[in-house]
Each structure stands twice: as C-alpha cells, then as structure tokens.
Design a protein around this motif. Structure first.
Motif, PDB file in Angstrom:
ATOM      1  N   ARG A   1     -23.605  53.170 128.663  1.00  0.00           N
ATOM      2  CA  ARG A   1     -22.237  52.782 129.448  1.00  0.00           C
ATOM      3  C   ARG A   1     -22.205  53.332 130.896  1.00  0.00           C
TER       4      ARG A   1
ATOM      5  N   LEU B   1     -24.547  52.404 133.770  1.00  0.00           N
ATOM      6  CA  LEU B   1     -24.104  51.055 134.377  1.00  0.00           C
ATOM      7  C   LEU B   1     -23.051  51.112 135.033  1.00  0.00           C
ATOM      8  N   ALA B   2     -21.882  52.079 134.576  1.00  0.00           N
ATOM      9  CA  ALA B   2     -20.794  51.869 135.279  1.00  0.00           C
ATOM     10  C   ALA B   2     -21.085  52.428 136.526  1.00  0.00           C
TER      11      ALA B   2
ATOM     12  N   ARG C   1     -23.618  52.003 138.608  1.00  0.00           N
ATOM     13  CA  ARG C   1     -24.350  51.113 139.166  1.00  0.00           C
ATOM     14  C   ARG C   1     -23.565  49.899 139.458  1.00  0.00           C
ATOM     15  N   SER C   2     -22.614  49.634 138.602  1.00  0.00           N
ATOM     16  CA  SER C   2     -21.731  48.472 138.867  1.00  0.00           C
ATOM     17  C   SER C   2     -20.352  48.703 139.498  1.00  0.00           C
ATOM     18  N   ALA C   3     -19.700  49.856 139.498  1.00  0.00           N
ATOM     19  CA  ALA C   3     -18.452  50.104 139.696  1.00  0.00           C
ATOM     20  C   ALA C   3     -18.485  51.404 140.338  1.00  0.00           C
TER      21      ALA C   3
ATOM     22  N   GLY D   1     -20.991  55.117 143.222  1.00  0.00           N
ATOM     23  CA  GLY D   1     -21.241  53.654 142.690  1.00  0.00           C
ATOM     24  C   GLY D   1     -20.620  52.706 143.804  1.00  0.00           C
ATOM     25  N   PRO D   2     -20.777  51.447 143.794  1.00  0.00           N
ATOM     26  CA  PRO D   2     -20.542  50.460 144.918  1.00  0.00           C
ATOM     27  C   PRO D   2     -19.049  50.665 145.205  1.00  0.00           C
ATOM     28  N   LYS D   3     -18.090  51.094 144.246  1.00  0.00           N
ATOM     29  CA  LYS D   3     -16.778  51.111 144.707  1.00  0.00           C
ATOM     30  C   LYS D   3     -16.170  52.486 144.723  1.00  0.00           C
TER      31      LYS D   3
ATOM     32  N   GLU E   1     -26.716  54.980 144.689  1.00  0.00           N
ATOM     33  CA  GLU E   1     -25.710  54.049 144.975  1.00  0.00           C
ATOM     34  C   GLU E   1     -25.193  54.752 146.146  1.00  0.00           C
TER      35      GLU E   1
ATOM     36  N   HIS F   1     -30.419  50.192 133.297  1.00  0.00           N
ATOM     37  CA  HIS F   1     -30.343  49.200 134.343  1.00  0.00           C
ATOM     38  C   HIS F   1     -31.863  48.392 134.253  1.00  0.00           C
TER      39      HIS F   1
ATOM     40  N   ARG G   1     -28.696  50.363 149.370  1.00  0.00           N
ATOM     41  CA  ARG G   1     -27.240  50.595 148.703  1.00  0.00           C
ATOM     42  C   ARG G   1     -26.764  51.748 149.152  1.00  0.00           C
TER      43      ARG G   1
END
Lengths: 185, 981, 93
Positions: free
Chosen positions: B633, B636-637, B639-641, B751-753, B798, B930, B978
C-alpha cells in the motif's frame, strides 16, 4: 514566527528536569550552538567580544560562551537563542570563518550539585574516563560515555554541561539519570 | 561447636544460615568457611575428578577446595569460595560436584578407578574414533568432572562500571599496604587503597603480633580512621584488583552487595577501570603445603590458615573441641602456629618438623627430623602417621596444619610478561624485572613478610613512587613491631607410593607430575597442560610452586632452571555479568531516535534497528494483517500520490573552505568542483583499492560551502575517512568539516503529488520545474518563517524532494505535511517501502555496495573521472578490476509469485552449477506491487548484454532454484521522465 | 593504553580508533610513471614490525584529530605522538 511547534530533544514540549539527592539533571533546550572553524592562515576572531579559548578551555560572557572542540575549532553557545538563526548571527560576527548551525545537532543536559563538588565528581566517575581533577571550572573536553560521544563543559565547581548527539538524547538521559539514581544508594 | 574466645567477630550479632539445608549460626565478621568450621563442619565438597571428600585448605581467596553454590533461584552462584563468602542473615549454600548426599557421593567410585584417571588419561583414551568425542566422550566427561551448576536463569541484578584516577594505587591493605597508603595519603597524593577483604588489615588481623604493644587490629583501626578522614584517599574494601593493563591502567571489581542477601537498590558489583600514575602491590603472600600421602582429607589445611581461623575468627577446624591439632612444617612458621593455637587454648599434639635440629618455641612436643607420611578418616581427618628416624606411628588428631613456606603474591607483576625471580634464601619466587612500569611490589608480595619489614617496605615503596611523581613525602612513624623467625628447609614433598595431592582443585598428584616427567612433558608449560596443574579457577595459587619443585627434583635441575609459569589476568575469577557491566535488554546499547520517532510510534509504526538508529519499518493500517499488505500500500501510494519518509539518518557532513570543491573532487570518484551553486550531484566514493565504498549526494549551498550525504550505515566511517583525507593526505587544502546529521530533520516527500504538497507549506517559494529543476537545492523558509533546506532528489524514481528543518521542528513538520496532504492521499512509509522503491528504480544500496563491487559493476564506470585524481582512481583502472564483466541487472521471476532469494547464485540455464560456471549473485529482492511480481537486483557476467535472457537463480541452501528473466535494473521509468517533470 | 595526545595530554586508548602503519600518509603521486605499482604497495603492503612502529590513531571520541603515534609493539611503550597534519605538513616542507 513559524507556526510549527518545536519539541525538545527528549520529544517533550517542555525541558526535562529531575533531581536525585543533591544532583539535578536539566535539559537546556534554549541553548543555541554554532560551530566556528578558522580558515587556513586566519586569525581567531572575537565574535560578540568573546576571546576564543585555548585548548580544552571554555569561556563565558553573559549569555554567550565558547568552548574549544579541536585545533582551530570552537563551539559558540548562546543562552535562550535556540530558536533563532544563531549561526547567521555568528557568521556576521566572524567574517571569513566557517560557521555551521549546530543547535539541533545536540542535546544539552546541565548537571548541578547542591552539595559541593563531591556528588558531581562521583557521577563523573561512573560515566566518563576523565579525571575530575583535570576538568575544573573553565575546562571542557570531549570523550566517550556509554558508547556515546559527549562534550563535557565544567561551567563551575558544581555545574557540568553534558552535551551529546540529539538523536541519542533518550539514551544519554537514561545513562545520566540511572547513574545519578544509583549514587543515592 | 569449636568456637574459641576472642577473634574479630561480633558476638552480639548472630547470623543464621544453612548449608545443605541444615541450619547453623555464625556471627557478623564470619566467612561461610569460618562459620562452618566453628560449627564443627569440615566436609564441604567433593573433588573435581576423583570426588574425594574435601574441606577448607586456606583462609583467603586462594582457596582451591571449599567451593559451594551460594544463594537460591536466579541468584544461585556456583564455585563460590566459602573462605571469602561473607556471612549474612539467611545465607544458603550447598556443596557441589556430588551425586546423592555429600557424605555418600555415588561418583566417589571414580576414586577407586583412579589408576585409570592419571594425567593424560583423557588425551590418550578418547582419541578415537574421532567422531565420538563431540557426541559421547565430552558430554560424559563434562557431566562427571565438574564443579557447580548454573541456575540457567537470567541474572536479576544490576552491575555497574566506573573510572578512577589517582597518583598512587595501593593494592592490598595489610601491613605494607597501610603504611604505603598512610605515607602517600599524608603527602597529599591522590590515593586509592583497594583490598579484596571486607576489612582492612590483611594478615595483621590473623596474627597475634602486637603493634606498639597492643593488638594489631587497634593500629589498623587508627590508620583506617585517619585515611578515611583524608579527602585525597579513597578506601575500597571488597575490591579485587585483578589485572594490570598498559600504562598504569588497572581492572578492579568491587563487590558492592555480595555480602547482602539481595542487593536491593544497590548494584551487585562494580567494574572499576583505575588509571594510576604509580601503584604499590602489597598483595601479601600465599602459603604452600607439603604433599604427603592422603594429604587431602577435610581437617588438613595450611598452617597459616589454621592460625588465621583461630586468631581472627576464633574457630578451630576440628570435629570436636577436645580433638588435638598437629602441625607439619619445614620451617619456623609452623611453630608460630603452634604457639598461637596454644595461646588460644587448643590442644596441640606437636609440631612435626622436617629439620633435624628443630626445637620447640613453646610448651608443645617437637618431632624433629620427622615427616607426616599418611592420614586416616573417611570424611575428615582422624589420624596422622608420623615417621621419625625410620619409625612410623599413628596419632589421633582432629586437624593438621601444613606449613611449606610462603609464595609472594606477585601475580600482577607478571601480567606484562614480567618473569619472577627465584630467591634461594627465601625459597620462593619474588617479583623480577620487566613487570608493569610504575608497579612497585612491597611487603610480603616482595618477599618481605615479617611484620616490621613489611611496614617499613610499604613506606619505602610509597616514598619511591612519590619521589617519581615529585611529591614530597613526609616521614611517618611506624608502629613498634617485631619480625618472627622465618628460617626454613627446602623440603617439597614427602616421598611415598600413595597418592599425594599437589593441586587439590584439579586433582593433580605427585604421581601425575612424575608421569608427566616420564612422558617427557618436562618444561613447566607442558607440565601444566599435560596434568592440568594450576588450570582450575584458583589458577594454582597453592600448588604451582610445589609441583615445579617436584619436577625440578625429578629432572635434577634447580628450580630456577626448571622455570615457572607466569600469570595473566584475572587474579581471582571475575563474573561475566560485571565484565558485561551496565545495561541489559532495551538499554544494552544506545539507540538513536529520529525527530519523527514519537510521531511514528503514535501512528503504530513497526520499528527496525539500523545500526544505532531505530527507524520506522512500515506503518500498519487497520485491517492489515501482514507486513506485505502495508508495504504494498505504501509503495503504491508513492507511485500514485505522495509519500513521506524520515531520512534524517543519512549522514550529513558540512564541508566549507576555499578548497572545499577541490577536496571533494579528490574524495569522490566523480567531479564535484564544477557543481553549480544551488545544485546537487550524485556522488560515488571509492576506497583507495578501487572498489566502490559509499554513495550519496553532494549539494553546493554556496561558493565555498557544500553539504554531502552518506549512507546511514557508513556515516561514521565516511566522516572518519574525510578527516583522514583532510589531515593526513591534503592538509594544505583549506577545508573545514563538521557533521550535521542530527541537526536537521530531513523528510523525503516523494510521488507525483509531492510538488503540490510542498507548495502548501513553502513561504512563496517557486517550485516550478523551471525555477527548481531536478537536482536543485535551496535554502528557504516554510510555515511562516522557519528556515529550511530543500533538495530535489529522488531515491524512488518519482518526482521527489527532501526537505530539512532544524530537528526540533521535525515532528511538527511531519504532522503539518500529513494534514496538508490528506486530500492528496499522503502516506507515511518506512524502510521496507524505501527498499522496494529503490529496487524498482535500480538504485544501489548496502547489498550492492558490499565492498567487493566496482563502479563498472554498478554501471557507473563512466562516472569515475579520468580527468582528475581521487581516492581509488588509480586502482580502479587496474587490470583485475577493470576486466570484471559482471554488471548490475534486474531480474524478474518467470513465475511472478515466486521470490528470487537474495544470495542466490546465477547460472546459464541448463549449465552445471559449479564454482567455475557461477555467473553472479542476487543482491536484493522484493515483491514489486507496481509490477505485481517478484523482482531482484543482481550482478551478472556481461549482464548489460544479456537483457531478455532467462537465467537460473540457484539457492542450494534451501534446495531451491527458479528461472528469472534478465532485465534493466530500472524497472520503473527507465528514461527518468518522472524525476524531471 | 594511554595515548599522549600532543594537545590534550594522556588520553585513554578507548577514545581512539586505530588505523595502522603511518606510511598511509605517503600517498603516491597518481600521475607519476609506475603509479599503479606504487599504489599497489601503498594499499596492500604494510610493515608489521615487532618493535618500534609509527602508526595512525584517530581521536574519534575526542577532538577528531589523526595522530601519528610511535609505539613499540612489543612493550607497548609509546615514544611520541604528533598531529598527523603537522607530520604531513612538515614532510612537505
């Protein structure tokens, strides 16, 4: 003024203090620290009017102090300035020197005896391999304490600052308080 | 009861105790041994090998026989010498090394089989078959031959350590030690006076000699009071100085609470490290016995011990108060015992003196030119055989004292390989040349055992030490004392056919020494190891000299030609608990906590030790039952947030100075001096031998100001290496270093955010890609004016930053980022996820930088600058390293749900799996949420040219192998888009 | 052991970290002919004398100075201790 609230090295909102018989251990969270190192060939400055002390010596002047840490290197202290940018203030006072912020690199525990030097020296004998007789008022040294490295600054006959790495504050407090506690028996 | 009058026991303070379950009573001032003897108990244990009944031999720490198990439960302590165990109310002791009751030991059958158990028996008998040794012989032998047993429970007591510094350390508080301490104390020198006994006085307490016409204990008391009043003198009783180390460092154990039933709030013992400018060794002397047939029965002891029990403890080691006592001696000292015993009202059969011209010194019979040639009594002495002029006769006695002369306790003088010197007039080894510098032997330890001469010698030794230290020594008045006669004959053992014990504790007899001689084990070092003489816990204090005298006689050499073994620490046994000292469990070693430790703890994080650091390993959420669920979890967080991780533990070193850039050029394999201010560069350090050492980042904060980071594990080592480079290699460079690891709380925001999150806390700082690109760094303020440092670096692959604030704000910053990022899905992550992310991105860590790998292997060969010198540069180009074709690659398990274990070796599919065909190894592996399968990093021969190939990963330890596809180590975003967007 | 620190006096050896042969001060010239062979000697070959030895000690729990300590490895007698930076600078002059 930032709206983030600082915590002490012990992780508390207020400094830790505890008494063991005649000895009181207190975390000094207000002391600002910055290291000062001379550049090659440079003369020692007199930041804030302090004459930088000789080998293994410490000086104080009001809220300010300095202790020797190595050849051409000192730690400069400022009481109550921990939350200011003391390194920047020192840099302005010591142009050309290498100055590094160290306030939060360390935890400062002040050990005070209410019954003369004996309890303080007894505590030292349980913790550090330093002859208390060679660490009189105005002296400082760096040594090992329970596998940690600490600065010892003898501020007076009855007062000793033990300055260790901040991340080790809990272990250092444990070592100091346990030794002080055991002196009571 | 065989309690005499007088003695230094306090009859107003009776103490109850038990031995083997039976209740007895003694007094304050008693040892367990003296109390048992006063109660008529002579049988205290069984011997090591033959299980012979044994009693007390000595009155001090040299005791070989009377070893007991003291205390109950977890405090049960085996092999405690009853002669030094102070009596306390409720003491409970048991005899050891017997099966069944002490008086009917079933193992005593060993004694009947004794012809088989002679020296060398084990060596010769249990040689074959070889495999039997470990499984059969050794366990059986250990069970049969042994001492006390352990409780197998953890030691419940606390132990302490400490440090003392002094001008003069006085070891031993007898006549010589007290006069030395008084001399130095009055001179104002810093003095530490240590004595193993619980009462100062040493032998003075055990003799009847008068000082200034009064009992010696009066003078001892006066001196003790004066020394205690001097602020420069520290008296340490119950303290054994057990070893001398280089340059005046001494090890000592203080038994703080061994004399109490339980320590209560005290520590049990303290280990002292004493640094002394000079030391006086006033450790006294140990009496030796004279081996004769069956000389090991309870009731036979050293004559000086007999005297000590009578004088100090008012105890006589006879079963019945009316039993007679005899003395067997080769010199005047035995007569002294006879006189003292008579004065105490004991019945004395007489003194058996080996000298033909011996005369009585009092009202007792002398058997001149006689020897004791045998003894009887199943569990304790009842009769001795006296042979005089060819005639033998048996005599009823309850105790026999044996006086064979005194050996100076010179042990500490030979701790630096100082060789004892044979003094023919004293018939003893005395301290020789080459001992520890600054250690001066005095009194009986130097062969000056008379009361008057010991007092004078102690003063002389202290004056010599003070003179060395340029401290003026005042003249002190010593008390009036006399030296008793001490002439003796060189008589070492009574010849005979029956067994005569030399070493009681290891059951070594004169016969065994003869056997060693026959087997050509003649040098003392061989004698010792062949017979195990002097190898027990008493280290042969009462036996070594007698044994080598027997050997000298057999070889026809003199004793100095035969030589002596020397001693090493510890003087007496030291418990492992006190050597371990200090804390156990959680506080066994210091722990470093990150600035967000308490916060992470409140989140329910699991922690892992990384060196001294405690780091959050992962943050379990409600409903997660397995660590993998949490880690998947968290990964993934990121990589996505956006995720948050405390990375304070990375070493940080502040580097300043006009030559800081040049210094870093030489420290790193790649160029650092060309870095622009406000930028960060990845740096690889090599060892001088050309292998990869450590990696990290280097940020240029100003023209002459850099901050470099190291891996967590190597932070201390790299700092040391940097100081080495600065001071030892290039002191001409203007550069200053200081560690700032703890000063800054550093949090990875990945992360992306991450940009979005950071933009909510910075004070108007432009985070746009243009203004603050990948690998930029800046000083800025956040949260309304808090100074901070921001680095745009990424370990995960990231878009990521690391933000640093003064450590005291780390906790609050983490909380603020969590609050501000709630709507972005902000997720804290720990070291497990950190590991997954970096493996997915193909970043090297400890397993890849294991000291055997090179920059080329890491795929970083081009980073090693050819334009400049740097540590390791020359050696990295040597043939052996340069030709290494193993390269870092990624591996994907062909069966995605099967893990490629780290440590697996790689082979071409179908090839034989041998050392010669080995093609590399797997360094790190994890489950990649991932990629939804197991992945790994590995070093593989020509790995960079084998992408797509299937190789075999063999794990012979677990009997497993599986197939894996060779892929790029960059599983995620190999182009690095990225990072840079 | 006690090390006579040139600035701080006698200090317990427990405060120090040991490195070994002080020949490590003499790093070869990386651009001289035969540099690789010289570096091989420098990195891998050390004297290990029974007797007087010059060796490097780091005052890790102290002032962080590197010292060149001249010590007899047989008797453990310490003949001198100097700051390595002074030794190096002196050699360069």
């Amino acid at each position: 003024m930032t709206d983030l609230l600082p915590v002490t090295a012990m992780g508390d909102s207020a400094p830790r203090s505890e008494s063991f018989g005649p000895l009181t251990l207190s975390e000094n969270a207000g002391l600002a620290l910055a290291s000062l190192a001379l550049r090659q060939g440079q003369d020692a400055p007199t930041p804030f009017g302090l004459t930088l002390p000789d080998v293994a010596r410490a000086v104080t002047s009001g809220e300010l102090g300095a202790f020797w840490t190595g050849r051409g290197q000192w730690m400069i202290e400022a009481e109550g300035k921990a939350e200011s940018d003391f390194a920047a203030a020192l840099k302005a006072e010591a142009p050309g020197c290498s100055v590094t912020e160290q306030t939060d690199g360390f935890v400062v525990f002040e050990v005070v005896s209410e019954a003369g030097t004996a309890p303080l020296e007894a505590l030292m004998s349980k913790l550090v391999n330093i002859d208390p007789k060679t660490l009189g008022p105005g002296c400082c040294t760096r040594t090992g304490l329970e596998h940690m490295t600490v600065f010892l600054v003898r501020r007076s006959e009855t007062r000793l600052a033990v300055i260790g790495m901040r991340s080790l504050a809990g272990s250092l407090w444990h070592a100091l308080s346990q030794a002080a506690h055991r002196l009571e028996y | 009861m065989t309690r005499l009058n007088g003695g230094l026991i306090d009859r107003t303070r009776p103490l109850n105790f038990t031995f083997n379950g039976k209740a007895y009573r003694g007094f304050e001032g008693d040892t367990l041994a003296s109390a048992l003897l006063a109660n008529g108990v002579r049988l205290m244990g069984r011997s090591f090998k033959y299980h012979r009944p044994r009693g007390v031999i000595a009155a001090g720490s040299e005791e070989p026989n009377a070893l007991v198990e003291l205390r109950e439960g977890a405090r049960q302590e085996p092999n405690t010498r009853a002669t030094v165990a102070e009596l306390y109310e409720g003491l409970s002791a048991r005899s050891q090394n017997h099966v069944g009751p002490l008086h009917r030991d079933l193992m005593a059958v060993n004694d009947l089989a004794s012809p088989f158990f002679a020296a060398g028996f084990y060596y010769k008998t249990f040689m074959w078959p070889k495999a039997f040794w470990e499984k059969l012989y050794e366990p059986a032998i250990r069970k049969a031959a042994g001492l006390g047993s352990l409780s197998m429970l953890p030691d419940p007591d606390a132990y302490d350590r400490g440090f003392l510094h002094c001008d003069l350390l006085v070891i031993g508080g007898g006549a010589a030690g007290l006069s030395a301490a008084l001399t130095a104390g009055r001179a104002g020198a810093q003095v530490v006076l240590a004595d193993e006994d619980f009462r100062l006085g040493g032998r003075l307490l055990m003799e009847s000699d008068l000082l200034n016409g009064a009992p010696a204990s009066d003078w001892v008391e006066t001196v003790r009071a004066e020394l205690e009043s001097l602020p420069n003198v520290r008296i340490m009783t119950r303290t054994t100085v057990f070893g001398v180390y280089d340059h005046g460092v001494f090890g000592a154990v203080e038994r703080v609470a061994d004399h109490l039933a339980t320590p209560g709030d005290k520590v049990r013992q303290t280990l002292w490290r004493i640094t002394a400018k000079r030391a006086v060794l006033a450790a006294g002397a140990t009496e030796r016995h004279i081996p004769f047939a069956d000389n090991d029965r309870p009731g036979i002891m050293l004559a000086g011990a007999l005297r000590a029990y009578a004088n100090r403890w008012a105890a006589l080691p006879v079963a019945d108060a009316g039993d007679a006592v005899a003395i067997f001696t080769n010199g005047d000292d035995g007569h002294r015992t006879a006189c003292d015993l008579l004065a105490k009202g004991a019945k004395v059969l007489g003194v058996i003196d080996t000298r033909a011209d011996a005369v009585a010194q009092g009202d007792y019979r002398v058997f001149a030119g006689a020897q004791v040639t045998g003894s009887k009594g199943r569990l304790g002495l009842t009769q001795i055989e006296i042979t005089q002029g060819g005639h033998s006769s048996w005599h009823a006695v309850g105790a026999l004292g044996v006086a064979g002369g005194w050996n100076p306790n010179l042990h500490l003088t030979s701790h630096h390989r100082g060789r004892p010197h044979w003094d023919e007039s004293l018939l003893a080894f005395v301290p020789g040349q080459g001992g520890p510098q600054g250690l001066i032997a005095a009194g009986a330890a130097a062969g000056k055992g008379g009361t008057a001469e010991a007092l004078a010698d102690g003063k002389r030794a202290a004056q010599a030490a003070l003179s060395d230290l340029e401290i003026a020594a005042p003249e002190i008045m010593l008390p009036d004392a006399a030296d008793t006669p001490s002439a003796q004959q060189a008589f070492w053992h009574v010849p005979g056919k029956k067994r005569a014990w030399v070493d009681f504790q290891n059951d070594v007899t004169v016969k065994d020494v003869k056997l060693a001689h026959q087997e050509n084990m003649r040098p003392v070092e061989h004698l010792k190891r062949w017979t195990t003489l002097g190898m027990a816990t008493d280290q042969g204090k009462t036996s070594n000299i007698s044994a080598l005298a027997v050997m000298a006689e057999l070889t026809g050499k003199t004793i100095p030609e035969t030589g002596t073994t020397i001693f090493r620490p510890p003087y007496t046994p030291v418990s492992l608990s006190v050597l371990g000292g200090g804390d156990t469990g959680q506080h066994f070693r210091p722990h470093r906590l990150t600035p967000t430790h308490d916060w992470a703890k409140a989140q329910g994080a699991e922690f892992v030790e990384v060196g001294q650091w405690m780091r959050a390993q992962y943050f379990p959420q409600p409903g997660e039952t397995h660590w993998r669920q949490s880690v998947d979890r968290e990964a993934l967080a990121v990589r996505s947030a956006v995720g948050l991780c405390d990375v304070t533990t990375l070493g940080k070193v502040d580097v300043q100075g006009a030559d800081a850039g040049e210094f870093l050029n030489r420290l790193y394999a790649n160029m650092m001096g060309t870095l622009k201010v406000g930028m960060v560069r990845y740096g690889l350090m090599l060892r001088e031998d050309g292998h990869a050492y450590d990696d990290g980042t280097c940020a240029r904060l100003g023209e002459d100001h850099y901050v470099v980071t190291t891996t967590t594990a190597n932070a201390g080592l790299v700092y040391r290496q940097m100081e080495f480079a600065r001071q030892c290699l290039w002191p001409e460079l203007d550069v200053q270093l200081i560690s700032t690891t703890d000063a800054w709380a550093q949090i990875a925001v990945a992360g992306p955010k991450s940009r979005e999150l950071l933009s909510r806390i910075v004070d108007g700082f432009d985070l746009s890609n243009e203004a603050f690109p990948f690998m930029a760094c800046a000083s800025l303020t956040i949260c309304n004016g808090l100074r901070a440092r921001l680095f745009r670096i990424s370990f995960s692959g990231e878009l990521a930053y690391e933000i640093a604030v003064p450590a005291r704000y780390g906790h609050a910053l983490m909380q603020r980022l969590m609050e501000q990022g709630a709507d972005l899905g902000v997720t804290p992550y720990g070291t497990e996820t950190l590991g997954v992310l970096r493996i997915e991105k193909g970043h090297a860590a400890g397993a890849e930088l294991n000291g055997q790998t090179t920059a080329q292997m890491l795929g970083l060969g081009r980073m090693v600058s050819q334009k400049k010198d740097g540590i390791g540069a020359v050696m990295s180009r040597r043939e052996g390293l340069d030709a290494d074709r193993r390269r870092l690659v990624g591996l994907k398990s062909v069966s995605p749900q099967e893990q490629v274990a780290a440590g697996s070796h790689l082979f071409t599919e179908g090839a034989a799996q041998t050392m010669q065909t080995d093609q590399g190894w797997v360094t790190s592996s994890c489950y990649s949420p991932h990629l939804q399968g197991y992945i790994a990093l590995a070093y593989l021969e020509d790995g960079d040219k084998r992408l797509g190939e299937i190789v075999t990963a063999a794990n012979p330890l677990e009997g497993r192998e599986l197939r894996a596809e060779v892929v790029s180590a960059h599983f995620v975003d190999p182009e690095g888009g990225r990072l840079r967007d | 052991m006690l090390i006579p620190h040139p600035l701080l006096g006698l200090r317990d050896a427990q405060e120090f970290t040991y490195l070994g042969d002080a020949s490590l001060l003499n790093r070869p010239d990386p651009v001289a002919p035969g540099a690789e062979a010289a570096f091989c000697d420098y990195v891998f070959l050390r004297d290990n004398p029974a007797g007087v030895h010059r060796e490097l000690w780091f005052h890790e729990q102290g002032d962080r100075s590197w010292l060149v300590v001249t010590r007899n490895t047989v008797t453990h007698e310490i003949l001198s201790a100097e700051l390595a930076s002074d030794v190096k600078a002196g050699a360069a002059q």
